[in-house]
Design an enzyme around this catalytic site. Sequence first.
Site, short mmCIF file in Angstrom:
data_model
loop_
_atom_site.label_atom_id
_atom_site.label_comp_id
_atom_site.label_asym_id
_atom_site.label_seq_id
_atom_site.Cartn_x
_atom_site.Cartn_y
_atom_site.Cartn_z
N SER B 45 0.82 -1.21 0.00
CA SER B 45 0.00 0.00 0.00
C SER B 45 0.86 1.26 0.00
O SER B 45 0.37 2.35 -0.27
CB SER B 45 -0.91 0.04 1.23
OG SER B 45 -1.84 -1.01 1.15
N GLY B 222 -4.46 -2.07 -0.77
CA GLY B 222 -3.64 -1.74 -1.93
C GLY B 222 -3.37 -0.25 -1.98
O GLY B 222 -3.96 0.51 -1.23
N GLY B 224 -2.81 3.75 -3.59
CA GLY B 224 -3.32 4.73 -4.55
C GLY B 224 -4.77 5.13 -4.39
O GLY B 224 -5.40 4.92 -3.36
N CYS B 249 -9.36 -1.78 3.54
CA CYS B 249 -8.62 -0.61 3.06
C CYS B 249 -8.97 -0.32 1.60
O CYS B 249 -10.08 0.08 1.32
CB CYS B 249 -7.12 -0.82 3.28
SG CYS B 249 -6.23 0.73 3.21
N GLN B 253 -12.64 0.48 -0.13
CA GLN B 253 -12.98 1.63 -1.00
C GLN B 253 -13.55 1.15 -2.33
O GLN B 253 -14.52 1.72 -2.85
CB GLN B 253 -11.72 2.48 -1.23
CG GLN B 253 -11.26 3.17 0.06
CD GLN B 253 -9.84 3.72 -0.04
OE1 GLN B 253 -9.22 3.67 -1.10
NE2 GLN B 253 -9.32 4.23 1.06
N ASN B 291 -3.65 3.02 7.35
CA ASN B 291 -2.81 3.50 6.28
C ASN B 291 -3.66 3.75 5.06
O ASN B 291 -3.87 2.87 4.24
CB ASN B 291 -1.73 2.46 5.95
CG ASN B 291 -1.01 2.79 4.67
OD1 ASN B 291 -0.92 3.95 4.29
ND2 ASN B 291 -0.51 1.77 3.99
N GLY B 293 -5.17 7.11 2.27
CA GLY B 293 -5.23 8.51 1.92
C GLY B 293 -6.61 8.92 1.39
O GLY B 293 -6.90 10.09 1.20
N TYR B 294 -7.47 7.90 1.14
CA TYR B 294 -8.81 8.17 0.62
C TYR B 294 -9.85 7.61 1.55
O TYR B 294 -9.55 6.77 2.39
CB TYR B 294 -8.97 7.54 -0.78
CG TYR B 294 -8.08 8.19 -1.80
CD1 TYR B 294 -8.57 9.20 -2.63
CD2 TYR B 294 -6.74 7.81 -1.90
CE1 TYR B 294 -7.72 9.83 -3.55
CE2 TYR B 294 -5.90 8.43 -2.82
CZ TYR B 294 -6.40 9.44 -3.63
OH TYR B 294 -5.58 10.06 -4.53
N HIS B 333 -6.76 -1.64 9.26
CA HIS B 333 -6.09 -2.92 9.10
C HIS B 333 -6.29 -3.87 10.27
O HIS B 333 -5.48 -3.89 11.18
CB HIS B 333 -4.60 -2.70 8.83
CG HIS B 333 -4.39 -2.01 7.54
ND1 HIS B 333 -4.34 -2.69 6.34
CD2 HIS B 333 -4.29 -0.70 7.23
CE1 HIS B 333 -4.20 -1.82 5.35
NE2 HIS B 333 -4.16 -0.60 5.86
N GLU B 335 -5.66 -6.77 10.23
CA GLU B 335 -4.53 -7.70 10.22
C GLU B 335 -3.31 -7.07 10.88
O GLU B 335 -2.27 -7.71 11.02
CB GLU B 335 -4.21 -8.15 8.79
CG GLU B 335 -3.39 -7.18 7.95
CD GLU B 335 -4.19 -5.98 7.42
OE1 GLU B 335 -5.38 -5.85 7.77
OE2 GLU B 335 -3.62 -5.17 6.67
#
Lengths: 1062, 354
Positions: B45, B222, B224, B249, B253, B291, B293-294, B333, B335
């Site tokens: 990621s 993942g 981006g 994550c 999305q 973690n 950004g979106y 996360h 995990e």
Amino acid sequence: MPRRQEIKKVLILGSGPIVIGQACEFDYSGTQACKALMKEGLEVVLVNSNPATIMTDPEIATSVYIEPLQVPFIEKIIEKERPQAVIPTLGGQTALNLALALHKEGVLQKYNVQLLGADPKVIEAAEDRELFRDILDKVGAKYPKSHLVRTFEQGTQVGDELGYPLILRPNYTLGGGGGGIAYSPEEYQSMLVQALHESPTTEVLVEESILGWKEYELEVMRDAAGTFVIICTIENFDPCGVHTGDSITIAPQQTLSDREYQAMRDEAGKIINEVGLQTGGANIQFAVHPKTGERVVIEMNPRVSRSSALASKATGFPIAKIAALLAIGYRLEEIQNDITKTTPSCYEPALDYIVTKIPRFAFEKFVGARDLLSTQMKSVGEVMGIGRTFQESLMKAVLSLEKHREGFPEITVEVDKISYPNSQRLFHIYQAFRDGWTIESLQELTLITPWFLEQVKGLVDFEGTLKASSLTADLLLQAKKRGFSDALIARLTKKTEIEVREMRHQEKVLPSYQQVDTCAGEFASSTPYYYSTYWSKPVELPRAEKRVAILGSGPNRIGQGIEFDYSCVRGVKGYQKKGWQVCMINSNPETVSTDYDTADYLFFEPLTEEHVSEILYAAKVDSVVVQLGGQTPINVAPGLVKRGFKLMGSDLETIDLAEDRGRFNKICRELNFKIPESGMAHDLQGAQGIVERIGFPVICRPSYVLGGRRMEVVENAEELVSYFERHQEAISTDRPCLIDQFLAGALEVDVDLVRGKDWVVVGGVVEHIEAAGVHSGDSQGVIPPQRLRRETSDKVEVMSQQLADRIGVIGHLNLQLAIKQDQVYMLEANPRSSRSVPFVVKATGIPLIDLGVAAMLGDGKEKVKPERFVWRSRPGVCVKGVVFPFKKFPEADSILGPEMKSTGESMGRGADYGEALMKGMLSSHMRFPEKGEVFFSLREKDKTEMLLIARDLVEMGYTLSATKGTAHFFQEQGLQCAEYKKVHEGRPHCVDKIRSGGVSLVINTTSGRRSIEASFNIRRACIDYSIPCLTESDAAEAFLIALKKTREKAFEVHSLQAMQEL
Amino acid sequence: MKQGFCVLETGEIYRGQWHGGEPRAGEVVFNTSHSGYEEIATDPSYYTQIVVMTAPMMGNYGVDRDVWESNKLWIQGFVCVQMQSSNRDQAWLERLREFKIPILSDLDTRSLVLRLRQGGTPWGALVHANSEAEAIDLAMPLIAKEKSKDKDWVFAASSKEFQSRRGEKPAGPRIALLDFGCKENIIRELLPMASEIGVFPSRTTFEKIKEWNPDRVMLSNGPGDPADVQVAVETVRQMIGWKPMMGICMGHQILGLALGAKTYKLKFGHRGSNHPIKDDLLNRIYVTSQNHGYAVDSATLPSYVRVSHVNLNDQTVSGVFSKEKRCMGIQYHPESHPGPHDAHDLFRYFVEQL
Ligand SMILES: Nc1ncnc2c1ncn2[C@@H]1O[C@H](COP(=O)(O)OP(=O)(O)O)[C@@H](O)[C@H]1O
Ligand SMILES: Nc1ncnc2c1ncn2[C@@H]1O[C@H](COP(=O)(O)OP(=O)(O)O)[C@@H](O)[C@H]1O
Ligand SMILES: [Mg+2]
Ligand SMILES: [Mg+2]
């Protein structure tokens, strides 16, 4: 879930007098909790026996009781106040144990009071080491192999089974009390006796050793819904085997991988759940094997603690406050993070800096005490340094110790100071690197994690770089990034400190003040809690019209402790009330003054001239208060004035007139005050000349010492020789020895006053119970005076005011005077607030610190109306009790003298002297024997006086015993008295009798080095077995008065607020 | 030691010490975890990101191949205050160098982090140079080049071929995992509960997955912007309501987009191990590893989907749930690696209850 509405009034238990292992961190926690609960609109009843605390200020709680922390007194308070709940988790081990006792004796049930935070089951689960092991088994956590031992016989068996070394850990004690490491069967057996004796439940966990493992501590919080967070992780520099309180520690932990850390975190969560902690803070200690990574649990405490105070200061997360709110029903997510003001409290602080804590010790105060660290805590205070790197924070912490301007001065390495844990180990390790030792060799001797040693070596390596090159701006910055003080850089580059500073200012190598924001910058925060670092670019603080800095008192030490924090915190409030912004500067994480919401700006910094002046420049402050933080600020005052800063109140000249003995004596003569005859000697011959003039006994002290260091009463010529032999390194031509006529048997008093430009308020005259010669900090005191005649007391007041006028005091002045045969002698003047101020304030209700602020700000008579403050106006009597740490120093003598040794004080208030004495003594952990034998060993001059006491004791049903001389004297006077041998007269002697439990009270007065040494074992036996031992005839008289009072079993409790209304 | 710089596309420049690696560009983000640098660096990621650690001292506990979250290091740069580099141990430094990752230390990370917090996370580059001017000259082309890269980062991070992993529980479900740059620990968590895990590349079509006939579907994390991901949204849309499905994550999305919701860029994202979450499924509040950004915009979710998890720091959507369609998305996360294990039970929920 919102607050529990049925709870309207809570009782908070404090932790009592400051003792080793339980110090002012509990004032910090308690004060924070009170403030939070008051803000919630609850009625808060607070009880603590320690008057030096801020929490016992009437403004902190609805009702403040200064009473003994014992069941009968608490019951009476509960009966009077009828709270719905008691919070026992804020007052350390004392409060937990007290809560258990209240439960066991049915008091809580009788008045239908619930315990919040931790119930008896939780307390037992955590404190009873056997129950705790069961819990660990349930959650699958490991622990060192061990057995719970209840008898000596069982203990010896267990010892052989586990093998040596062995760790002894008594149940329900604090600061590792009574425990230790036994390396051989012989050592083990004698320690076992002691350990069993120390545990209130006579239970000791005997455990296999994990010496040398890495030690960690997690500070956790949990709410009633089960939400669980880790506030801080702490890693010990010193491996297992040194009590965490005595270890250098750093936060957050640095050498565990995320996997290792998360596993530890998971285990902590499981343990907390299984113990059943409902809400609040707790800490859990772990050890990790340095090679295999195997992890074991050491212990857990279901309450706020010394380390939670440290964690709060290290992270900005107010653990005690949140614990209090959780206790009344809130959930973590419902409480806002004070610092960001936008996020909730159910998160884990992220740090973008490193914090190092270093303990401060007092071994030098206890002649004979061996400077060795073990599982029993011995330090009396601590400092914290914050920096962006471990090196920067370590250096700042070392400078905060106020030991040496260079931090690490050159010393001579001693191998045993490295291989045996001791208070000086860090300094010897540092020097060893200077001398070329390798990391491997030091690791082998100390078992300290190599990462730490590398960091220390990195500092030393950089010293080499500095020495080898000429100082450039870049090197200077690098040195500052490593926390080097200007003084150290100066020595290494052969410059003066001033040159270094000037170069630094020219090259703009200046500290930046960064925020402690709980979130590593992730969220905006406006909380003004700052530390300096050279890793960031300086940021400007806005200028303010009325801004003042108050210098705190640094690490607690014997002679300078929580009392000065009281003055500072009240001082902050005083200035704020007058419309000033206050910057608080201090380095002590245990204090209320370093709570981020005490002052307008908090600078957590070393109290050195360099660090303080940089703050003053950056914060644009030009006025400094040096009167409130004890001797520390007084010592930096001259340097600050030289740099152009202004002192609030008394100026340097006034300070000097009071501090310089020569000038002070001259003024006293000018004012026609009597002072003890005196002289100054550079060597023995000089001293002998002086003694010829003034006669024995005399009191000797080297100049430039604090807290009566090396101060001794010398009775004859032979002792004088010995004194000079023993202290020769402290006496020289430029450091003469002061010799005063000793006013034997004089009555001593303390006076605290405040002087404004045209007014004076005397806070009170505290009469010492012990005669002059016992340090004012060590003697019990009483207000109003009980033996001093009124005219003499008035005369003392007049003289005090005259002196204050003459030397031009503006603000605080503390004086000690001695009265002998109705003559008043001036002993000493301290141009600052004093140790006795909080006691006087609480006894008389006169707001001395506020008055001091008014004086410093120039308020005149009309405004202040000094006539309102009459210290004799309150009814009743207040006694100050004292507590000593002798138990922790098995080789030290408990006899009192002009060198201060006590760690804390208590206060007892009563309708009469007896009641006050009884409470004061109970609060200072004195045990009153109900029956049994009283053993006397008296010096000649006390015999007649003590006869009365002996008679009274017999009448009360006690039996008597004594050493030969004393016994014969009693027998001649018609008293029955058994006769015991002195130690040198062969066995069985008196000490054997004491040690075998045959004696329940000892009265032992001696003087002269020789007899003091001869009777050492008597006093030591008493300390070891917690038998009251009185070493002063005045103290014995007072004890008897109190003892009689206990038999009446009548006492009252009153809150300070109720007193105010009288 | 060489001078190094962190240059932001917006012109700010931060000086530090260069420890090797090759100059590279990427999105500059910060992470507030105290530990776990190796897990972070190997997490796909972080593809195309330069990571600034707010905790000052890194590399202190060495390295451990067992904690890798994939088979390489994905970050474009590593920035902190101080790097462990002693004779005894400089393994972390060496590992970064081995992957040519640029390393910058002795930097005023606090100022940089405040800049990222206030102004959002821009692109930037780590370069070594003799002057600031030179640094800018070197950095700008690197940034431009990196920005022109294909936007479907998920595709870049995803495995390119189907792979079957044998589970440890023969009676357990067969789980199809759509790999958007999956962290190894998601698989580690699922293996004990599954009989088999089929790992599918990100651009796999619904038909392919259907052929394999899984019992449950996991959408992985993942890198981006989810809006740039090709094929997957369509694949996932077809799987909604078909089999129980969980996204983590990026997977969450993509699920959001497939459900018809919109995603948006957070100002500076959530990266760390200390974010509080309110979880309505497990009915708990706990601390999580994050973690991203979106985020998914809650206002655009269809009515049959509810917001089941909320980030308590800023009230953003941290999880969605639909009973009807038997799907759930988790923004953070569970995990962990690095970070707390508190949300770990969500895997069990997915396998046994959803
Ligand atoms: N089995 C052991 N082997 C070696 N050291 C130990 C062992 N158990 C405890 N210690 C040390 O003793 C110290 C004090 O023990 P602890 O149980 O925490 O006492 P306290 O209740 O006073 O905090 C610990 O900080 C640790 O360093
Ligand atoms: N001349 C003296 N005669 C008797 N006792 C004295 C004399 N001088 C000092 N003392 C005793 O010694 C104690 C400590 O002395 P002081 O000058 O107050 O030192 P400090 O600076 O440590 O407070 C006093 O409290 C007092 O009991
Ligand atoms: Mg402990
Ligand atoms: Mg004194």
